[in-house]
Design an enzyme around this catalytic site. Structure first.
Site, PDB file in Angstrom:
ATOM      1  N   HIS A 523      -5.292 -52.697 -30.292  1.00  0.00           N
ATOM      2  CA  HIS A 523      -4.563 -53.915 -30.644  1.00  0.00           C
ATOM      3  C   HIS A 523      -5.225 -55.123 -30.001  1.00  0.00           C
ATOM      4  CE1 HIS A 523      -0.934 -50.938 -30.830  1.00  0.00           C
ATOM      5  NE2 HIS A 523      -1.807 -50.742 -31.792  1.00  0.00           N
TER       6      HIS A 523
HETATM    7  C1  LIG Z   1      -5.678 -44.939 -33.382  1.00  0.00           C
HETATM    8  C2  LIG Z   1      -5.023 -46.208 -33.814  1.00  0.00           C
HETATM    9  C3  LIG Z   1      -3.642 -46.285 -33.891  1.00  0.00           C
HETATM   10  C4  LIG Z   1      -3.026 -47.456 -34.291  1.00  0.00           C
HETATM   11  N1  LIG Z   1      -1.666 -47.486 -34.373  1.00  0.00           N
HETATM   12  C5  LIG Z   1      -1.035 -48.627 -34.747  1.00  0.00           C
HETATM   13  C6  LIG Z   1       0.393 -48.678 -34.853  1.00  0.00           C
HETATM   14  O1  LIG Z   1       1.089 -47.696 -34.623  1.00  0.00           O
HETATM   15  N2  LIG Z   1       0.971 -49.846 -35.233  1.00  0.00           N
HETATM   16  C7  LIG Z   1       0.235 -50.959 -35.526  1.00  0.00           C
HETATM   17  O2  LIG Z   1       0.820 -51.992 -35.852  1.00  0.00           O
HETATM   18  N3  LIG Z   1      -1.116 -50.931 -35.442  1.00  0.00           N
HETATM   19  C8  LIG Z   1      -1.763 -49.790 -35.069  1.00  0.00           C
HETATM   20  N4  LIG Z   1      -3.140 -49.757 -34.993  1.00  0.00           N
HETATM   21  C9  LIG Z   1      -3.880 -50.972 -35.374  1.00  0.00           C
HETATM   22  C10 LIG Z   1      -4.085 -51.028 -36.865  1.00  0.00           C
HETATM   23  O3  LIG Z   1      -4.830 -49.929 -37.283  1.00  0.00           O
HETATM   24  C11 LIG Z   1      -4.762 -52.323 -37.239  1.00  0.00           C
HETATM   25  O4  LIG Z   1      -3.958 -53.400 -36.815  1.00  0.00           O
HETATM   26  C12 LIG Z   1      -4.961 -52.463 -38.729  1.00  0.00           C
HETATM   27  O5  LIG Z   1      -5.608 -51.343 -39.257  1.00  0.00           O
HETATM   28  C13 LIG Z   1      -5.756 -53.721 -38.988  1.00  0.00           C
HETATM   29  O6  LIG Z   1      -6.036 -53.847 -40.353  1.00  0.00           O
HETATM   30  P1  LIG Z   1      -7.249 -54.722 -40.809  1.00  0.00           P
HETATM   31  O7  LIG Z   1      -7.258 -54.656 -42.292  1.00  0.00           O
HETATM   32  O8  LIG Z   1      -7.185 -56.036 -40.141  1.00  0.00           O
HETATM   33  O9  LIG Z   1      -8.558 -54.009 -40.195  1.00  0.00           O
HETATM   34  P2  LIG Z   1      -9.145 -52.521 -40.400  1.00  0.00           P
HETATM   35  O10 LIG Z   1      -8.107 -51.571 -40.780  1.00  0.00           O
HETATM   36  O11 LIG Z   1      -9.936 -52.228 -39.182  1.00  0.00           O
HETATM   37  O12 LIG Z   1     -10.129 -52.699 -41.628  1.00  0.00           O
HETATM   38  C14 LIG Z   1     -11.278 -53.485 -41.545  1.00  0.00           C
HETATM   39  C15 LIG Z   1     -12.372 -52.863 -42.386  1.00  0.00           C
HETATM   40  O13 LIG Z   1     -13.465 -53.781 -42.471  1.00  0.00           O
HETATM   41  C16 LIG Z   1     -14.676 -53.071 -42.417  1.00  0.00           C
HETATM   42  N5  LIG Z   1     -15.735 -53.958 -41.955  1.00  0.00           N
HETATM   43  C17 LIG Z   1     -15.935 -54.449 -40.713  1.00  0.00           C
HETATM   44  N6  LIG Z   1     -17.037 -55.201 -40.668  1.00  0.00           N
HETATM   45  C18 LIG Z   1     -17.561 -55.190 -41.904  1.00  0.00           C
HETATM   46  C19 LIG Z   1     -18.714 -55.787 -42.475  1.00  0.00           C
HETATM   47  N7  LIG Z   1     -19.540 -56.553 -41.748  1.00  0.00           N
HETATM   48  N8  LIG Z   1     -18.975 -55.547 -43.781  1.00  0.00           N
HETATM   49  C20 LIG Z   1     -18.151 -54.767 -44.546  1.00  0.00           C
HETATM   50  N9  LIG Z   1     -17.029 -54.184 -44.035  1.00  0.00           N
HETATM   51  C21 LIG Z   1     -16.744 -54.393 -42.739  1.00  0.00           C
HETATM   52  C22 LIG Z   1     -14.388 -51.951 -41.444  1.00  0.00           C
HETATM   53  O14 LIG Z   1     -15.283 -50.869 -41.615  1.00  0.00           O
HETATM   54  C23 LIG Z   1     -12.939 -51.587 -41.783  1.00  0.00           C
HETATM   55  O15 LIG Z   1     -12.864 -50.550 -42.713  1.00  0.00           O
HETATM   56  C24 LIG Z   1      -3.789 -48.592 -34.601  1.00  0.00           C
HETATM   57  C25 LIG Z   1      -5.179 -48.521 -34.530  1.00  0.00           C
HETATM   58  C26 LIG Z   1      -5.795 -47.349 -34.144  1.00  0.00           C
HETATM   59  C27 LIG Z   1      -7.280 -47.302 -34.095  1.00  0.00           C
END
Ligand SMILES: Cc1cc2nc3c(=O)[nH]c(=O)nc-3n(C[C@H](O)[C@H](O)[C@H](O)COP(=O)(O)OP(=O)(O)OC[C@H]3O[C@@H](n4cnc5c(N)ncnc54)[C@H](O)[C@@H]3O)c2cc1C
Ligand code: SF4
Lengths: 595, 214
Positions: A523
């Site tokens: 987080h």
């Molecule tokens: C083990 C674990 C448990 C979690 N549990 C919780 C929970 O219980 N509750 C909660 O609220 N949150 C939780 N989280 C946090 C949650 O997963 C994230 O807040 C959420 O996934 C964020 O979504 P996002 O779309 O911002 O990023 P992400 O899900 O990280 O997606 C971003 C994507 O962008 C891609 N990317 C990055 N850079 C590039 C680039 N240069 N070019 C192309 N693609 C790229 C990445 O590969 C990734 O697939 C947890 C995280 C983890 C790791």
């Protein structure tokens, strides 16, 4: 634009990253009739593939070989505790575990699904109203989000319905309707599903917390308590508390993920195209620098390709978003010495510590049973729910039992009570006793933003594409350590009421720096925050770059300071909020969104 | 006294490396001297006792040897770009060595140290002497060239735990003995009807990915 890059046919919108934020934005933009290309640097993934039982039920692969996480060999960050140190590469996964591949970390997150507390959204204003401006410590960059709970409420509601979230409301439309969190704000509707059942440890915690006088509630969980069909028409099955939740794709189709809840519909949409294994290098801009023209990326074959687009939406995850902005020259980079610039400013984390309670050896706590988002919490010391006046710190911390399923290798590593050797017969005895008869309580605290805690580009280390790594300058500060210690101290009484035979209160220690070797949470927040003042925020309150109006940046990077809650409920609501304003205003009148 | 002597006597047998793991296994990565070290060290890190089987019965050395043939052991999942600058411990691992190299340097270092101090390789030392050496390595008190002993020890201990408690599909946790001693049901992954049965242990034994039960 690099000369050697191949140019593709222009599209309306390019979305960088295939996680929650990216999938929501792509869905909304296709609904608005726009052509969308989603670029994801990792492989294509699906629940049917990565979640297939029983091969997926493998702790070594899931939690120790990080099968579904970021490939650090290609790209990582550097970290230091303060500006006088040389930041060093984060070479092995430990403190935080960024996701990669279609679905992002949303494929294998845990599922705790919160709404941001109203006071947290305007924390600076609230603290000044209650305690005066002098209460804010020197060097703390306390800010408001520039958006209120009332404005976000419809989008919190929408996200919960898309995720199929289980929970119990306290107030709906101002009326008390249930046993939910008494500190939570009024909602426009109930949770789509009733709360998950309490596992034994959560049940004990609920009873004990109430006995001590606190106000326990069921954690809102994006793990379906019953069968569910979301507004997009996709189906989820009921969670069976399999215990292989955090770090795994859900083989029961019970944990909300972009892969289950959005992508099955999106993938079929004629205006949508997904390109996996495409690593975006930078956002391209026109000669004025004020308009993005598309993005340049390295494709699966290693070819450098430019995708022209009318709009670029960065959804690459908190710190990847910040890095892409820095690499692309979008927004002024933060300079901590002159206290100027905004990209990299207000980098924050989650201030979490874990306490352990040992129960009678006749009692089996069955820690392997659990759902990632399930559990019981109390918020008596979270947000502005308590009087900070006499305490002299800002911020708070929910306290909870969130037993996501402790498996065997993790149990072996956790070992016995503090002071027990890490191996040999004494370890074995202490470890088995702990595994079978203990439970864990987290203080999942907020982390404030400070002038000298920030993100910038590293001067030395590069990724596999020759671009500088992101550098984190981060440490725990006195205010946050005192907050943690105050709240953790309250756990002692709850443990006593549970009939503890032994308690270890896990607290932050003064003078002990942030340790990159120990898992805390993923987080991470801030670094490109939202707000109403371009001097202190990189994005306006619609998540739009102040400087390059056709770039929107969605993620926890927008949080001006940390919160006690998990971030994803807020990230999803912000995505729907930004999408609403893009659809209702920006598409017809492209330009800076005002007001 | 008698008890102490007894412990020493029976462990010396396993400590010589003469006690091969239950099933004959020819290591692929480790050479004979390294393998002897590994058997002896595993036997000390998770000894067989009243609480359950030890690392040898669980085939932990076999697990580690098999892991050494995986991309993991060549550092495929670690960021391994130069320069390698050493810093404070809390900023994490900064050596240029993937797991394979850590084992090579670390085991050679442990054996060299044992030879200088005790004129014998590690595997031929009495168990309490082995324990002292392992503790010294754990506490970072030894240095093997440019490998701090704690870096090697942490790698070894982490893999030992993985070998004893991961699914047997990876070569360790033989007979699901690691899981049985914890009461961990393994790959069952379905507690729909047990989630609210409070304080009593789940009645079914462990099961592995391939369907082996214990
Ligand atoms: C083990 C674990 C448990 C979690 N549990 C919780 C929970 O219980 N509750 C909660 O609220 N949150 C939780 N989280 C946090 C949650 O997963 C994230 O807040 C959420 O996934 C964020 O979504 P996002 O779309 O911002 O990023 P992400 O899900 O990280 O997606 C971003 C994507 O962008 C891609 N990317 C990055 N850079 C590039 C680039 N240069 N070019 C192309 N693609 C790229 C990445 O590969 C990734 O697939 C947890 C995280 C983890 C790791
Ligand atoms: S605990 Fe529930 S939601 Fe989590 S992976 Fe298992 S079945 Fe899915």
């Amino acid at each position: 634009m690099s000369d050697d890059a191949r140019r593709l046919k222009p599209v309306d919108v390019v979305v960088v990253g295939g996680g929650w934020a990216g999938s929501i934005m792509a869905k909304e933009m296709t609904e608005a009739g726009r052509t969308v290309v989603m670029l994801e640097r990792g492989p294509d993934r699906s629940t049917a593939g990565e979640g297939a039982y029983p091969a997926s039920i493998d702790e070594l692969e899931g939690n120790f070989r990080y099968k579904l996480f970021q490939d650090l060999s290609k790209s990582t960050v550097t970290i230091r505790n303060n500006a006088s140190q040389t930041a060093l590469p984060y070479r092995r996964m430990a403190a935080f575990l960024p996701g990669e591949g279609v679905g992002g970390a949303g494929l294998h997150w845990s599922g705790v699904h919160f709404r941001m507390p109203p006071d947290d959204l305007r924390l600076r204003s609230r603290v000044i109203e209650k305690y005066g401006a002098k209460f804010i410590p020197e060097g703390m960059n306390l800010q408001d989000y520039g958006v209120t709970y009332e404005e976000l409420e419809p989008f919190f509601d929408k996200a919960e319905k898309v995720f199929g979230t289980s929970g119990e409301a306290y107030k709906v439309n101002g009326q008390v309707v249930g046993q939910g969190n008494v500190f939570s704000p009024s909602r426009s509707d109930h949770f789509p599903l009733p709360p998950l059942k309490d596992v034994y440890t959560a049940h004990l915690f609920r009873k004990a917390a109430a006995e001590v006088g606190f106000h326990p509630y069921s954690l809102p969980a994006a793990n379906a308590s019953q069968q569910y069909t979301n507004p997009y028409g996709v189906q989820m099955g009921p969670c069976n508390f399999c215990g292989y939740c955090s770090g795994y794709a859900c083989y029961m189709y019970s944990k909300a993920s972009p892969n289950v809840n959005i992508l099955p519909v999106l993938r079929r949409h004629p205006l949508f195209e997904l390109r996996a294994n495409c690593h975006v290098l930078r956002v391209e801009r026109d000669s004025t620098g004020k308009r993005a023209t598309g993005v340049t990326y390295t494709d699966a074959e290693g070819k450098v390709v430019t995708q022209p687009a009318e709009m670029v939406i960065l959804t690459a995850f908190q710190f990847h978003n910040v890095r892409l902005m820095l690499l692309s020259g979008i927004g002024k980079p933060y300079d901590p010495v002159r206290n100027e610039g905004v990209v990299g400013r207000n980098f924050v984390y989650q201030n979490v510590t874990t306490s352990v309670v040992w129960l009678d050896p006749k009692v089996e706590t069955n820690q392997y049973i659990g759902a990632g988002g399930g559990g019981v919490a109390f918020d008596d010391f979270n947000s502005e729910n308590f009087d900070h006046g006499p305490l002299g710190f800002v911020g708070g911390s929910p306290v909870w039992v969130n037993q996501a399923g402790v498996k065997a290798i993790a149990g072996a590593h956790s070992g016995g009570p503090p002071g027990t050797p890490r191996w040999g017969s004494a370890w074995k005895a202490g470890m088995i006793d702990t595994y079978r008869h203990s439970l864990r309580i987290d203080a999942h605290g907020a982390n404030m933003a400070y002038r000298d805690v920030y993100l910038d580009l590293d001067p030395t280390w590069k990724d596999a594409y020759g671009q500088p790594l992101l550098r984190m300058t981060f440490d725990w500060k006195d205010n946050d350590i005192r907050m943690n210690r105050y709240v953790v101290d309250k756990i002692g009484n709850v443990a006593k009421a549970m009939g503890a035979r032994n308690v270890h209160l896990g607290m932050r220690e003064f003078g002990k720096p942030f340790d990159t070797r120990q898992y805390q949470t993923t987080h991470l927040g801030g670094g490109a925050v939202m707000g109403t003042d371009p001097q202190t925020s990189a994005l306006n309150r619609y998540m739009q770059s102040w400087d390059v109006h056709n770039v929107f940046v969605i993620g926890a990077n927008a949080f001006p300071q940390g919160t006690g809650y998990n971030p994803t409920g807020m990230v999803a609501a912000l995505a729907y909020w930004a999408a609403y304003h893009i659809r209702t205003t920006y598409l017809a009148h492209p330009g800076p969104l005002a007001g | 006294m008698q008890g102490l002597a007894g412990v020493a006597a029976c462990s010396t047998v396993s400590g010589t490396g003469a006690a091969a793991p239950p099933r004959p296994y020819t290591p692929v990565f480790f050479n004979a001297a390294e393998w002897n070290f590994l058997l002896a060290a595993c036997d000390r890190l998770i000894p067989a006792d009243a609480n359950g089987p030890g690392a040898l019965a669980l085939n932990v050395p076999r697990f580690i040897d098999q892991q050494m043939t995986m991309p993991y052991a060549q550092g495929a999942q670690w960021y391994m770009a130069a320069p390698f600058v050493q810093g404070p411990d809390n900023l994490g691992y900064q050596l240029p060595y993937p797991p394979r190299d850590l084992y090579r340097h670390g085991i050679a270092g442990m054996n060299a140290h044992a030879a200088t101090r005790h004129a014998r390789p590690f595997a031929a030392l009495a168990p309490d002497v082995q324990d002292d050496l392992l503790r010294a390595a754990e506490g970072g008190k030894l240095v093997f060239g440019d490998v701090p002993s704690a870096a090697f020890f942490d790698q070894l201990l982490a893999n030992v735990m993985e070998g004893a408690f991961s699914d047997p599909i990876h070569g360790g946790n033989t007979g699901l003995g690691g899981w049985a001693m914890l009461g961990f049901p393994g790959a069952r992954a379905d507690f729909m009807d047990w989630v609210d049965r409070y304080g009593v242990h789940y009645p079914l034994g462990s099961v592995s990915i391939t369907g082996e039960t214990a």
